[in-house]
Design a protein around this motif. Structure first.
Motif, short mmCIF file in Angstrom:
data_model
loop_
_atom_site.label_atom_id
_atom_site.label_comp_id
_atom_site.label_asym_id
_atom_site.label_seq_id
_atom_site.Cartn_x
_atom_site.Cartn_y
_atom_site.Cartn_z
N TYR A 160 0.82 -1.21 0.00
CA TYR A 160 0.00 0.00 0.00
C TYR A 160 0.85 1.25 0.00
CZ TYR A 160 -4.61 -1.86 1.09
OH TYR A 160 -5.81 -2.46 1.05
N PHE A 161 1.85 1.24 0.90
CA PHE A 161 2.68 2.43 1.06
C PHE A 161 3.30 2.84 -0.27
CE2 PHE A 161 3.63 1.71 5.88
CZ PHE A 161 2.29 1.88 6.13
N GLN A 162 3.61 1.84 -1.09
CA GLN A 162 4.22 2.14 -2.38
C GLN A 162 3.25 2.90 -3.30
OE1 GLN A 162 5.52 -1.76 -3.45
NE2 GLN A 162 7.63 -1.37 -2.86
N THR A 163 1.94 2.73 -3.04
CA THR A 163 0.98 3.41 -3.91
C THR A 163 0.74 4.87 -3.49
OG1 THR A 163 -0.93 2.75 -2.60
CG2 THR A 163 -0.24 1.23 -4.33
N ILE A 164 1.26 5.26 -2.32
CA ILE A 164 1.11 6.66 -1.89
C ILE A 164 2.23 7.47 -2.54
CG2 ILE A 164 1.15 8.23 0.08
CD1 ILE A 164 0.22 5.86 1.81
N PRO A 165 1.87 8.51 -3.30
CA PRO A 165 2.91 9.23 -4.05
C PRO A 165 3.97 9.84 -3.13
CG PRO A 165 0.69 10.03 -4.61
CD PRO A 165 0.53 9.05 -3.52
N LYS A 166 5.20 9.60 -3.49
CA LYS A 166 6.34 10.10 -2.73
C LYS A 166 6.39 11.63 -2.75
CE LYS A 166 10.74 7.69 -2.38
NZ LYS A 166 11.68 6.87 -3.13
N MET A 183 5.19 12.82 8.83
CA MET A 183 4.56 11.55 9.17
C MET A 183 3.12 11.77 9.62
SD MET A 183 5.73 8.52 9.31
CE MET A 183 7.02 7.86 8.35
N ARG A 184 2.99 12.69 10.59
CA ARG A 184 1.71 12.86 11.27
C ARG A 184 0.68 13.54 10.35
NH1 ARG A 184 -0.18 16.61 14.89
NH2 ARG A 184 1.66 17.87 14.56
N LEU A 185 1.15 14.49 9.55
CA LEU A 185 0.19 15.29 8.77
C LEU A 185 -0.05 14.73 7.37
CD1 LEU A 185 1.45 18.80 9.92
CD2 LEU A 185 -0.62 17.58 10.67
N ILE A 186 0.93 14.07 6.80
CA ILE A 186 0.78 13.64 5.40
C ILE A 186 0.69 12.13 5.27
CG2 ILE A 186 1.73 13.78 3.07
CD1 ILE A 186 1.97 16.54 3.73
N PHE A 187 1.71 11.44 5.77
CA PHE A 187 1.80 10.01 5.44
C PHE A 187 0.75 9.18 6.17
CE2 PHE A 187 3.48 5.73 5.68
CZ PHE A 187 3.70 5.50 4.35
N LEU A 188 0.70 9.31 7.48
CA LEU A 188 -0.22 8.44 8.24
C LEU A 188 -1.69 8.63 7.85
CD1 LEU A 188 1.48 8.12 11.74
CD2 LEU A 188 1.30 6.42 9.92
N PRO A 189 -2.17 9.88 7.66
CA PRO A 189 -3.57 10.01 7.23
C PRO A 189 -3.85 9.29 5.91
CG PRO A 189 -2.73 12.13 7.95
CD PRO A 189 -1.57 11.19 7.95
N LEU A 190 -2.89 9.37 4.98
CA LEU A 190 -3.09 8.71 3.69
C LEU A 190 -3.03 7.18 3.84
CD1 LEU A 190 -0.99 10.96 1.31
CD2 LEU A 190 -3.46 10.61 1.27
N ALA A 191 -2.22 6.72 4.79
CA ALA A 191 -2.04 5.28 4.97
C ALA A 191 -3.11 4.68 5.87
CB ALA A 191 -0.66 5.00 5.54
N ALA A 192 -3.93 5.54 6.50
CA ALA A 192 -4.89 5.05 7.50
C ALA A 192 -5.80 3.92 7.00
CB ALA A 192 -5.70 6.21 8.06
#
Lengths: 276, 291
Positions: A160-166, A183-192
């Motif tokens: 999944y993480f690979q599908t979130i645009p870098k 992490m807190r504002l961008i990555f984790l919300p998208l990965a939730a």
């Protein structure tokens, strides 16, 4: 073009034998669970009881001590799910986002541990837990469940993480965000959503697990739900099937409902994880 | 320094966990399997692989091995043969498709232990609903003790094994089917290819990677499958439904034969490792072909 009504009927006709076989045990559960006891052991048996006894569920709940077993299962499953995610998310992030020597080796290592089933290792795990003084302790189950779900979780999450645009994270870095903020504002919300789906799979595994629970737990008050229900039929001369079926119903319906509700996202999630 | 070590710090907890809970037990059993072990697990001198010799010459070993093969081949084969048409149907658009998908996925959510318990009761010779239903439809004259008869117990277990393996298999094949491009099939249709030809020469080769993965994963799951058999028959009547995993459990926790049990664990671990290599090779090839 084909007639859609005819096509639908045909499709259901093809599926009907399987649908009947799948629903059969559920029908048996419901039918037996609400029968008065004399009718459970009546020959020939009948699908429809003379009266619907919901009192059976209350009797069963007391007679089989199912409440504490549900609590134990909940505790163990939640603890294992949280701990597993805490360990798996950083590893999946590294595997998906970072270049490092040994990355391929790490992924192969995950594959190998994913193939191992508790039953093949159960003797060794029992001895390990005995050595640590963990036999008949619920934390022993938590640790073992985490270990057996790690590979699957890391694998799913990194797919999944690979599908979130870098680029999103890179843009945040340019704007001066710290690693933690990113992490807190961008990555984790998208990965939730991905984390949620993985959590559901881990939870269901723990809720349903049998072999490790049977081996590592001893005292009845520590039993998980599957183990407690099994102990109602295992090695007894007189099995109270109305209680047993009520118990299996209680154990199965919540998980089946979660599964039915989340079916679409669970299935698409697993396909991403399994094939990527 | 901080940059370069970051990925290792992130993967470290998972590696430690796996070495602790999975790695150490493997080491411990490998060690036990080549030493004399008493029933309390105390190891004595190295014993020249005597545990392995006792395992291979044990009167139950060959029977359990053959049954494991029969069990695995029939359950996996039956599952895949049934799952392909089911996935093809569920991939079509029709009324109630979502409901059909939910019903077919249902056995996946219910634990194997519960499934085993319910089927054991349903197959009860006197009071079970299977006999009752069969005789209601006039398909059977006298009740059958399905699980207590050695000729029927194992085939019944295989059938239920197939039933519970279908959901996962259908899911992965459906994933494969949904990745297919519709225009290729349109073109083939216009060129006059029949439905069977389109299936044989387009669908089947295109979903092959998914079929491979499903075959290997199911092989591993089914080979290790313990709860269904344990709950329904515990290997009875007269060991006629014992496969390697149920026998392993009895050796370790019922008969206290820790030496033979650990030798058997290591043998099974080796078989699984070989299968994993096959899977890894297939997965890598798949990754390259989709990249």
């Amino acid at each position: 073009m084909e007639n859609p009504v005819r096509k639908s009927l045909l499709m259901w006709l093809f599926l009907s034998p399987l649908v009947v076989v799948i629903l059969f045990p559920f029908a048996v559960m419901v039918s037996t669970a609400v029968k008065p006891r004399v009718e459970v052991l009546m020959y020939p048996p009948s699908w429809f009881p003379s009266e619907i006894r919901l009192q059976n569920f209350i009797d069963m709940w007391q007679a089989t001590r199912l409440g504490p077993a549900v609590m134990n299962s909940l505790l163990v499953s939640i603890a294992a799910t949280v701990l597993c995610l805490l360990v798996a998310i950083p590893a999946a992030y590294a595997a998906a986002r970072m270049e490092f020597t040994g990355r391929k080796l790490f992924r192969q290592f995950l594959l190998v541990t994913q193939m191992l089933s508790p039953i093949v290792l159960v003797l060794g795990i029992f001895r390990l837990m005995a050595k640590m003084g963990f036999v008949d302790q619920l934390p022993a189950l938590v640790l073992a469940y985490v270990a057996f779900n790690l590979a699957f979780s890391v694998w799913m999450l990194q797919a999944y993480f690979q599908t979130i645009p870098k680029e999103l994270e890179e843009a945040a870095t340019l704007d001066g965000a710290s690693t933690l903020q990113r992490m807190r504002l961008i990555f984790l919300p998208l990965a939730a959503p991905a984390i949620g789906i993985t959590a559901v799979f881990i939870f269901i595994y723990c809720w349903n697990e049998f072999v490790l629970a049977m081996t590592l737990l001893r005292s009845p008050e520590k039993s998980t739900l599957t183990l407690q229900t099994f102990s109602l039929v295992g090695g007894r001369y007189q099995v109270e099937w109305d209680h047993v079926m009520a118990a299996t119903l209680v154990a199965s319906v919540p998980v089946a409902a979660i599964f039915a509700l989340l079916q679409r996202s669970l299935v698409s999630g697993l396909t991403v994880g399994a094939v990527k | 320094m901080g940059r370069a070590s970051a990925p290792y710090l992130l993967i470290l907890p998972s590696i430690l966990f796996a070495f602790w809970i999975i790695g150490y037990p493997i080491y411990d059993m490998a060690n036990m399997s080549v030493h004399a072990v008493n029933r309390f697990g105390k190891t004595a001198a190295f014993n020249d692989f005597a545990n392995y010799q006792r395992l291979f010459s044990h009167q139950l070993f060959i029977g359990c091995l053959i049954r494991t093969l029969v069990w695995t081949v029939f359950v996996v084969g039956g599952t895949v043969l049934l799952s392909v048409p089911i996935a093809l149907i569920l991939n079509e658009k029709f009324f109630g498709r979502t409901l059909a998908r939910i019903i077919i996925m249902l056995p996946w959510a219910v634990s194997l232990t519960m499934t085993g318990i319910v089927w054991r009761w349903s197959l009860n010779g006197q009071f079970g609903m299977v006999n009752a239903t069969l005789s209601n439809f006039g398909l059977q004259d006298t009740p059958v003790e399905w699980l207590a008869t050695s000729t029927t117990a194992f085939p019944i277990l295989i059938a239920i094994g197939i039933l519970v393996s279908i959901p996962f298999t259908v899911t992965v094949i459906l994933g494969g089917l949904s990745s297919l491009q519709a225009d290729v099939f349109e073109a083939a249709k216009i060129d006059g290819a029949t439905a069977w030809q389109r299936f044989r020469y387009l669908t089947l080769p295109l979903i092959r990677p998914f079929l491979n993965i499903v075959l290997v994963l199911n092989f591993i799951y089914v080979f290790n499958s313990f709860p269904l058999i344990w709950v329904m028959t515990q290997g009875d009547p007269a060991n006629s439904t014992d496969i390697l995993v149920t026998w392993l459990y009895k050796l370790a926790f019922r008969y206290g034969e820790l030496g033979i049990a650990s030798a058997l664990s290591i043998v099974m671990f080796a078989i699984l490792l070989a299968l994993t290599m096959v899977y890894a090779a297939l997965a890598m090839r798949n990754e390259r072909s989709t990249a």
